[in-house]
Design an enzyme around this catalytic site. Structure first.
Site, PDB file in Angstrom:
ATOM      1  N   HIS A 108       0.831  -1.190   0.000  1.00  0.00           N
ATOM      2  CA  HIS A 108       0.000   0.000   0.000  1.00  0.00           C
ATOM      3  C   HIS A 108       0.871   1.247   0.000  1.00  0.00           C
ATOM      4  O   HIS A 108       2.045   1.200   0.385  1.00  0.00           O
ATOM      5  CB  HIS A 108      -0.925   0.020   1.214  1.00  0.00           C
ATOM      6  CG  HIS A 108      -0.204  -0.035   2.535  1.00  0.00           C
ATOM      7  ND1 HIS A 108       0.266  -1.221   3.062  1.00  0.00           N
ATOM      8  CD2 HIS A 108       0.134   0.927   3.415  1.00  0.00           C
ATOM      9  CE1 HIS A 108       0.854  -0.975   4.219  1.00  0.00           C
ATOM     10  NE2 HIS A 108       0.797   0.330   4.454  1.00  0.00           N
ATOM     11  N   CYS A 112       2.131   3.363  11.921  1.00  0.00           N
ATOM     12  CA  CYS A 112       3.054   2.848  10.906  1.00  0.00           C
ATOM     13  C   CYS A 112       3.367   3.978   9.926  1.00  0.00           C
ATOM     14  O   CYS A 112       2.716   5.029   9.950  1.00  0.00           O
ATOM     15  CB  CYS A 112       2.463   1.645  10.182  1.00  0.00           C
ATOM     16  SG  CYS A 112       1.024   2.002   9.154  1.00  0.00           S
TER      17      CYS A 112
END
Length: 696
Positions: free
Chosen positions: A65, A207
């Site tokens: 992603h 993250c």
């Protein structure tokens, strides 16, 4: 999520055999629907995100992603691979692959929906249903929440997804989607009795991109908390922003878990509590162990005295990592804090030599003699300030190695041990040993069960006192003299290098500088070089090594800049824009300028860079070029011995790397998304590509 994934974005028979091929196959479906405007530019952004941390998860899941300027609207593509594809998960290949594409400026609503999907991936019923579904339209409906998994209960899964989305936007302050505090504390095997107070944990997950791992770690921790009879409240610091936990919730917590790969915001809120600090993947893969660990720390009375290290390189390492991995992180912690002292002190000393000549090191103290109108006085001032900065190198190295191992309590014994290493002439080897010993001693003391009455003075008085005494004894009496002898032997060996040996050393250092472009191997070579010149009167061999290291480190970005100039059609618009910046980065000795190219095409770029760097390092040593400054690139050419031959060495290595990259890239079929430089479309794409993806 109805517009995010359709049947056209589903491939139930994904034939790719590598993660790069899988990402390309799914991205091509996005391009066909107009969701992605530049295939190669988008894939470069995906590769750059993958280079930060593998996106494979336990349970056969891969979630490549990124956020990218080449994405027109938030999009999700799904592929199912029968043989599985390696995405770097510890338990093996992934058979369920989700490619998540978010625009650089995606709004919070879309990102919240993507975070809801990330939570769904922690649901075994959901993933089992995806493995069993036989129709792309049904798979898309299942992912959207239009259809409940076959093994699901009577609840409507769309409603559950909506609840998860709302919770993600609110910072995940509830124990779990659809579960209240009472549910979290419900009796389970091994849990406390109903009338007992549950162990309360607050956690923060984050993250680099803030789309997937952040919310998956939150879901895992919440699920594990329910199983362990603990009350877990999570603050998700994701792309959609975050809502801070209620201070009352933090105050009432018995322990803290940080599962993150970017700095935790407002971390001081959690000071003074038992804390477990790990990477975000640990929160996904082994949440039960983290909960058990924080409970054990609470039982021992271990608390943090303030903000804990906030980046992975500064943490002591995750449980389950090998000792070698932990050791590398500890050493890199010390090196990362030492480098600014090296740069500032080295450049000041070099400027002093440049202005006042090589005898400036014998000038009297500027406190006793300083004339405002004399250049020699200013040169002496710069030299002496640089010398003071250099005097901190070994103590800072040792102190922050210990800090990386044991947090703030390690600082005092680390700095003391590093200063002793200087006193006994043990140099950098002594600093390394002192830091590791100090960190180990503090970690051992922290494991001792301490009465509650003295816990408050442990980090301020007891730990610094005992650890400093132990480290001092070991450095002065036990290991200091052998380390000093080893340091002297290494120095004598460097001073004796000549001819072929020096050239081979230059080639080796050049290979190391270009292997990981600013990573651990690069830093080892750089630290080796700066250790030699970190004295007031460095040897000629030490200055040759420093020159070779800097020259080799300049090659990769300069070569990528040249390659994008001479053969632009082999690169994407984004890479061509990065190539313009790489000219300046390479000239400034910032090897990281080549990372975007290496991340997108590592098998061609990294070997090419290593060959060019080795040639440049070898030539620099052969030419006898010297350098007193530890940094600066072409801007410190006046401080270089044999500057003309030195620049030739850099030019040769740059040309060799450029030629290899062009040849290797030319051997592959040109990417369909690449455009020829100079076209109207290419110009427009370049304008868009110059905007870097927004990091969460």
């Amino acid at each position: 999520m109805s517009d995010m994934i359709t049947a056209d974005l589903v491939d139930l028979d994904l034939s790719a055999d590598t993660k790069e091929a899988a990402a390309r196959a799914l991205a091509e479906r996005m391009v066909a629907l107009g969701r992605v405007t530049d295939l190669d530019g988008f894939l470069a952004d995906v590769a750059a995100r993958e280079a930060q941390m593998p996106t494979g998860l336990d349970g056969g899941i891969g979630i490549p992603h990124c956020r990218s300027e080449h994405v027109t609207e938030p999009t999700l593509a799904f592929g199912r691979s029968a043989p599985g594809i390696d995405f770097g998960a510890p338990d093996g290949p992934a058979d369920l692959i989700f490619l998540i594409a978010a625009p650089a400026g995606a709004d919070d609503a879309h990102l919240t929906i993507l975070s809801s999907l990330a939570r769904q991936l922690m649901n075994a019923e959901f993933t089992d249903a995806l493995r069993a579904v036989g129709d792309p339209a049904a798979a898309a409906a299942l992912i959207r929440g239009d259809e409940a998994p076959a093994t699901a209960g009577p609840e409507d899964s769309a409603a559950a997804s909506e609840a998860a989305s709302s919770e993600a936007a609110a910072g995940s302050t509830a124990p779990a989607p659809g579960a209240g505090v009472e549910d979290a504390a419900a009796p389970v095997p091994g849990a406390p009795a109903a009338d007992a107070q549950p162990f309360r944990i607050v956690a923060v997950t984050s993250c680099p991109t803030g789309i997937a791992h952040t919310y998956m770690a939150a879901e895992s921790l919440e699920n594990a908390g329910r199983e362990a009879g603990a009350e877990v409240t999570v603050e998700t610091q994701g792309s959609a922003g975050f809502t801070r936990l209620d201070p009352a919730v933090i105050a009432a917590a018995d322990g803290v878990i940080f599962a993150h790969d970017v700095p935790v915001r407002d971390k001081d809120r959690f000071a003074g509590k038992p804390t477990v600090d790990v990477g975000v993947k640990a929160g996904i893969n082994r949440p039960g162990e983290l909960i058990a660990e924080v409970r054990e720390k609470a039982e021992r009375g271990e608390v943090t005295s303030g903000s804990a290290p906030s980046t992975p390189v500064e943490r002591a390492g995750e449980a389950g990592e090998g000792y070698g991995t932990k050791l590398r992180k500890w050493l890199m912690s010390g090196v990362s804090y030492m480098v600014p002292f090296v740069a500032a002190g080295g450049l000041l000393i070099a400027l002093g030599f440049a202005i006042g000549g090589y005898k400036i090191n014998k000038a009297p103290s500027v406190m006793d003699h300083f004339v405002w109108t004399q250049g020699d006085s200013w040169a002496a001032l710069l030299f002496q300030i640089g010398g003071v900065a250099f005097a901190f190198l070994v103590p800072v190295l040792a102190g922050y190695i210990a800090y990386g191992m044991a947090d703030r309590p390690g600082l005092v014994p680390g700095f003391v041990g590093g200063s002793i290493a200087l006193t006994i002439n043990a140099g950098f080897l002594g600093g390394l040993a002192a830091g590791l010993i100090a960190g180990g001693v503090v970690m051992a003391i922290q494991k001792v069960r301490i009465p509650a009455a003295v816990r408050g003075i442990m980090p301020v008085v007891v730990i610094p006192l005992i650890s400093s005494a132990i480290v001092g004894f070991l450095m002065f009496v036990v290991i200091g003299k052998p380390i000093a002898s080893a340091q002297k032997a290494m120095t004598d060996w460097l001073n004796g290098l000549s001819g072929a040996n020096a050239v081979l050393l230059g080639a080796l250092l050049g290979l190391m500088m270009c292997f990981d472009l600013g990573g651990p191997v690069n830093k080892v070579a750089y630290t080796f070089a700066t250790a030699g010149i970190a004295v007031s009167n460095p040897s000629d061999s030490a200055m040759k090594i420093m020159a070779a290291v800097m020259a080799a480190g300049m090659v990769p970005p300069l070569a990528m800049a040249l390659a994008t100039t001479v053969r632009g059609k082999l690169f994407t618009q984004t890479e061509r824009e990065n190539g313009k910046a790489a000219w300046v980065l390479g000239a400034s000795f910032i090897s990281e300028g080549a990372i975007p190219f290496a991340a997108a095409d590592p098998l061609r770029v990294i070997p090419s860079a290593m060959v060019g760097g080795a040639i440049t390092g070898a030539l620099s040593m052969a030419f006898g070029a010297t350098l007193r400054a530890p940094h600066g690139g072409i801007f410190v050419v006046p401080l270089i011995g044999n500057p003309f031959l030195y620049l030739i060495a850099i030019a040769v290595g740059t040309c060799v790397t450029t030629a290899l990259v062009v040849v290797l890239k030319g051997m592959r079929k040109p990417a369909p998304g690449a455009t020829t430089a100079g076209t109207a479309d290419g110009t427009a794409a370049a304008t868009a590509g110059s905007k870097q993806p927004v990091a969460a």
